[in-house]
Scaffold this motif. Structure first.
Motif, PDB file in Angstrom:
ATOM      1  N   GLY A  72       2.036   7.426  64.264  1.00 20.84           N
ATOM      2  CA  GLY A  72       0.598   7.460  64.112  1.00 20.84           C
ATOM      3  C   GLY A  72       0.143   6.549  62.989  1.00 20.84           C
ATOM      4  N   LEU A  73      -1.063   6.005  63.161  1.00 21.20           N
ATOM      5  CA  LEU A  73      -1.656   5.154  62.131  1.00 21.20           C
ATOM      6  C   LEU A  73      -3.170   5.232  62.263  1.00 21.20           C
ATOM      7  CD1 LEU A  73      -1.144   3.041  59.890  1.00 21.20           C
ATOM      8  CD2 LEU A  73      -1.276   1.301  61.669  1.00 21.20           C
ATOM      9  N   ASP A  74      -3.852   5.414  61.173  1.00 24.22           N
ATOM     10  CA  ASP A  74      -5.319   5.489  61.132  1.00 24.22           C
ATOM     11  C   ASP A  74      -5.875   6.544  62.085  1.00 24.22           C
ATOM     12  OD1 ASP A  74      -5.394   3.487  59.237  1.00 24.22           O
ATOM     13  OD2 ASP A  74      -5.606   1.887  60.719  1.00 24.22           O
ATOM     14  N   GLY A  75      -5.203   7.676  62.167  1.00 23.01           N
ATOM     15  CA  GLY A  75      -5.685   8.786  62.984  1.00 23.01           C
ATOM     16  C   GLY A  75      -5.429   8.641  64.465  1.00 23.01           C
ATOM     17  N   LYS A  76      -4.697   7.613  64.874  1.00 24.41           N
ATOM     18  CA  LYS A  76      -4.387   7.415  66.290  1.00 24.41           C
ATOM     19  C   LYS A  76      -2.890   7.469  66.487  1.00 24.41           C
ATOM     20  CE  LYS A  76      -8.427   4.630  67.178  1.00 24.41           C
ATOM     21  NZ  LYS A  76      -8.943   3.337  67.573  1.00 24.41           N
ATOM     22  N   MET A  77      -2.463   8.066  67.602  1.00 25.54           N
ATOM     23  CA  MET A  77      -1.041   8.178  67.916  1.00 25.54           C
ATOM     24  C   MET A  77      -0.651   7.063  68.881  1.00 25.54           C
ATOM     25  SD  MET A  77       0.231  10.671  66.199  1.00 25.54           S
ATOM     26  CE  MET A  77       1.809  10.807  66.988  1.00 25.54           C
ATOM     27  N   TYR A  78       0.547   6.537  68.692  1.00 28.02           N
ATOM     28  CA  TYR A  78       1.076   5.457  69.518  1.00 28.02           C
ATOM     29  C   TYR A  78       2.472   5.825  70.005  1.00 28.02           C
ATOM     30  CZ  TYR A  78      -2.622   2.757  67.264  1.00 28.02           C
ATOM     31  OH  TYR A  78      -3.829   2.309  66.801  1.00 28.02           O
ATOM     32  N   GLU A  79       2.860   5.283  71.160  1.00 26.48           N
ATOM     33  CA  GLU A  79       4.212   5.416  71.674  1.00 26.48           C
ATOM     34  C   GLU A  79       4.704   4.036  72.045  1.00 26.48           C
ATOM     35  OE1 GLU A  79       4.302   7.976  75.069  1.00 26.48           O
ATOM     36  OE2 GLU A  79       4.622   9.743  73.852  1.00 26.48           O
ATOM     37  N   ILE A  80       5.976   3.774  71.784  1.00 22.39           N
ATOM     38  CA  ILE A  80       6.550   2.482  72.134  1.00 22.39           C
ATOM     39  C   ILE A  80       7.982   2.728  72.613  1.00 22.39           C
ATOM     40  CG2 ILE A  80       7.293   2.014  69.761  1.00 22.39           C
ATOM     41  CD1 ILE A  80       6.652  -0.964  70.306  1.00 22.39           C
ATOM     42  N   ASP A  81       8.362   2.060  73.701  1.00 22.04           N
ATOM     43  CA  ASP A  81       9.712   2.159  74.239  1.00 22.04           C
ATOM     44  C   ASP A  81      10.555   1.067  73.599  1.00 22.04           C
ATOM     45  OD1 ASP A  81       8.837   4.181  75.960  1.00 22.04           O
ATOM     46  OD2 ASP A  81       8.210   2.728  77.466  1.00 22.04           O
ATOM     47  N   LEU A  82      11.660   1.467  72.966  1.00 21.35           N
ATOM     48  CA  LEU A  82      12.502   0.524  72.238  1.00 21.35           C
ATOM     49  C   LEU A  82      13.974   0.767  72.523  1.00 21.35           C
ATOM     50  CD1 LEU A  82      10.753   0.729  68.748  1.00 21.35           C
ATOM     51  CD2 LEU A  82      10.506  -1.091  70.425  1.00 21.35           C
ATOM     52  N   LYS A  88      15.727   1.033  65.272  1.00 25.33           N
ATOM     53  CA  LYS A  88      16.256   1.040  63.907  1.00 25.33           C
ATOM     54  C   LYS A  88      15.423   0.137  63.001  1.00 25.33           C
ATOM     55  CE  LYS A  88      20.595   0.518  61.409  1.00 25.33           C
ATOM     56  NZ  LYS A  88      22.023   0.169  61.514  1.00 25.33           N
ATOM     57  N   LYS A  89      15.006  -1.045  63.514  1.00 23.16           N
ATOM     58  CA  LYS A  89      14.163  -1.965  62.736  1.00 23.16           C
ATOM     59  C   LYS A  89      12.816  -1.319  62.395  1.00 23.16           C
ATOM     60  CE  LYS A  89      15.802  -6.251  64.833  1.00 23.16           C
ATOM     61  NZ  LYS A  89      15.396  -7.370  65.702  1.00 23.16           N
ATOM     62  N   LEU A  90      12.220  -0.640  63.383  1.00 24.54           N
ATOM     63  CA  LEU A  90      10.925   0.020  63.153  1.00 24.54           C
ATOM     64  C   LEU A  90      11.056   1.101  62.090  1.00 24.54           C
ATOM     65  CD1 LEU A  90       7.926   0.513  63.897  1.00 24.54           C
ATOM     66  CD2 LEU A  90       8.747   2.103  65.631  1.00 24.54           C
ATOM     67  N   ARG A  91      12.082   1.920  62.199  1.00 22.69           N
ATOM     68  CA  ARG A  91      12.283   2.991  61.216  1.00 22.69           C
ATOM     69  C   ARG A  91      12.548   2.419  59.819  1.00 22.69           C
ATOM     70  NH1 ARG A  91      14.673   5.499  65.947  1.00 22.69           N
ATOM     71  NH2 ARG A  91      13.393   7.315  66.466  1.00 22.69           N
ATOM     72  N   LYS A  92      13.290   1.319  59.759  1.00 18.30           N
ATOM     73  CA  LYS A  92      13.597   0.688  58.469  1.00 18.30           C
ATOM     74  C   LYS A  92      12.321   0.116  57.844  1.00 18.30           C
ATOM     75  CE  LYS A  92      16.726  -2.633  56.331  1.00 18.30           C
ATOM     76  NZ  LYS A  92      17.781  -3.619  56.555  1.00 18.30           N
ATOM     77  N   ALA A  93      11.448  -0.486  58.674  1.00 15.83           N
ATOM     78  CA  ALA A  93      10.193  -1.056  58.175  1.00 15.83           C
ATOM     79  C   ALA A  93       9.239   0.035  57.685  1.00 15.83           C
ATOM     80  CB  ALA A  93       9.532  -1.891  59.263  1.00 15.83           C
ATOM     81  N   LEU A  94       9.243   1.182  58.339  1.00 17.86           N
ATOM     82  CA  LEU A  94       8.326   2.266  57.956  1.00 17.86           C
ATOM     83  C   LEU A  94       8.882   3.170  56.865  1.00 17.86           C
ATOM     84  CD1 LEU A  94       6.977   3.371  61.460  1.00 17.86           C
ATOM     85  CD2 LEU A  94       5.796   2.023  59.736  1.00 17.86           C
ATOM     86  N   ALA A  95      10.174   3.078  56.563  1.00 16.07           N
ATOM     87  CA  ALA A  95      10.819   3.989  55.612  1.00 16.07           C
ATOM     88  C   ALA A  95      10.127   4.052  54.261  1.00 16.07           C
ATOM     89  CB  ALA A  95      12.295   3.620  55.457  1.00 16.07           C
ATOM     90  N   PRO A  96       9.737   2.927  53.606  1.00  8.27           N
ATOM     91  CA  PRO A  96       9.076   3.042  52.296  1.00  8.27           C
ATOM     92  C   PRO A  96       7.737   3.776  52.373  1.00  8.27           C
ATOM     93  CG  PRO A  96       9.616   0.733  52.787  1.00  8.27           C
ATOM     94  CD  PRO A  96       9.976   1.548  53.973  1.00  8.27           C
ATOM     95  N   TYR A  97       7.011   3.583  53.482  1.00 12.27           N
ATOM     96  CA  TYR A  97       5.713   4.242  53.631  1.00 12.27           C
ATOM     97  C   TYR A  97       5.879   5.730  53.925  1.00 12.27           C
ATOM     98  CZ  TYR A  97       4.330  -0.610  53.927  1.00 12.27           C
ATOM     99  OH  TYR A  97       4.151  -1.937  53.662  1.00 12.27           O
ATOM    100  N   GLY A 101       4.443   8.772  51.590  1.00 17.03           N
ATOM    101  CA  GLY A 101       3.367   9.535  52.211  1.00 17.03           C
ATOM    102  C   GLY A 101       3.616  11.035  52.206  1.00 17.03           C
ATOM    103  N   ARG A 102       2.574  11.785  52.554  1.00 12.84           N
ATOM    104  CA  ARG A 102       2.674  13.234  52.688  1.00 12.84           C
ATOM    105  C   ARG A 102       2.897  13.571  54.152  1.00 12.84           C
ATOM    106  NH1 ARG A 102      -1.490  12.174  49.436  1.00 12.84           N
ATOM    107  NH2 ARG A 102      -3.009  12.312  51.118  1.00 12.84           N
ATOM    108  N   LYS A 103       3.716  14.565  54.405  1.00 13.38           N
ATOM    109  CA  LYS A 103       4.008  14.985  55.770  1.00 13.38           C
ATOM    110  C   LYS A 103       2.969  16.017  56.204  1.00 13.38           C
ATOM    111  CE  LYS A 103       7.957  16.107  58.585  1.00 13.38           C
ATOM    112  NZ  LYS A 103       9.376  16.403  58.607  1.00 13.38           N
TER     113      LYS A 103
END
Length: 160
Positions: A72-82, A88-97, A101-103
Motif C-alpha cells: 500500500g502507498l498513499d492510502g491505496k492498495m496495490y498488487e503485483i505479480d513477481l 526480493k528486489k522489491l522487499r529490499k527496496a522497501l525495507a528501510p521504509y 514506519g509504523r505497522k
C-alpha cells in the motif's frame, strides 16, 4: 364436429363419437411430441467438471511469476505479480521504509472497512452547549435542541 367429404365439392357435418374424438386428440398430441422430440436435448457427451489453470506472468519482465505481492502507498492498495528475484528486489527496496514506519492493525490495512476506520476528523468542533449559551447571550437565534446553524459556529469562532 368434423367435416367429412361425401363426394367432390360437398361436405357433410358428422357428429363423431367420444372414442373417435379422443383418438383424434391423441394423434395430434403424438404428432406434436414427435416435432418437439429433438428440442432442448444436448448432443454429445455431457461435461460435468471443468479445470481452470491460472498462470501468473511477472509484471516487470514478462516471465513466469512465483507470487503476488500486495503493498500500500498513499492510502491505496496495490498488487503485483513477481518472480522470486523481483519480489526480493522489491522487499529490499522497501525495507528501510518499512523499518522506519509504523505497522497498522490488520483490520485497518485492507478492505472497505479500513477507509471508515482510518478516517480521523482533524478540526475540533467547540462544545455545542457552550456555543448555544454564547449565541443566546449575544442575542442570536439558536434552537434549544438539535443542530446549531453553521453561521452561529462561524460567529463563535470569530469572537474567540
Amino acid at each position: 364436429m368434423r367435416h367429412l367429404p361425401l363426394y367432390k365439392g360437398i361436405q357433410k357435418k358428422a357428429v363423431l363419437s367420444r372414442n373417435s374424438r379422443m383418438a383424434d386428440i391423441t394423434a395430434r398430441q403424438r404428432r406434436h411430441k414427435r416435432h418437439l422430440r429433438g428440442v432442448g436435448r444436448r448432443k454429445g457427451p455431457i461435461s460435468v467438471a471443468q479445470r481452470v489453470v491460472v498462470t501468473l506472468s511477472d509484471d516487470m519482465d514478462g516471465g513466469e511469476a512465483a507470487e503476488t505481492v500486495a503493498f500500500g502507498l498513499d492510502g491505496k492498495m496495490y498488487e503485483i505479480d513477481l518472480n522470486a528475484a523481483n519480489a526480493k528486489k522489491l522487499r529490499k527496496a522497501l525495507a528501510p521504509y518499512l523499518a522506519a514506519g509504523r505497522k497498522l492493525p490488520a483490520k485497518a490495512a485492507g478492505g472497505r472497512a479500513a477507509s471508515a476506520e482510518t478516517y480521523t476528523h482533524t478540526s475540533l468542533a467547540p462544545d455545542p452547549a457552550a456555543v448555544r449559551a454564547w449565541a443566546q447571550s449575544n442575542k442570536m437565534e439558536v434552537p434549544a435542541r438539535g443542530r446549531i446553524p453553521k453561521r452561529v459556529y462561524e460567529a463563535f469562532r470569530e469572537a474567540s
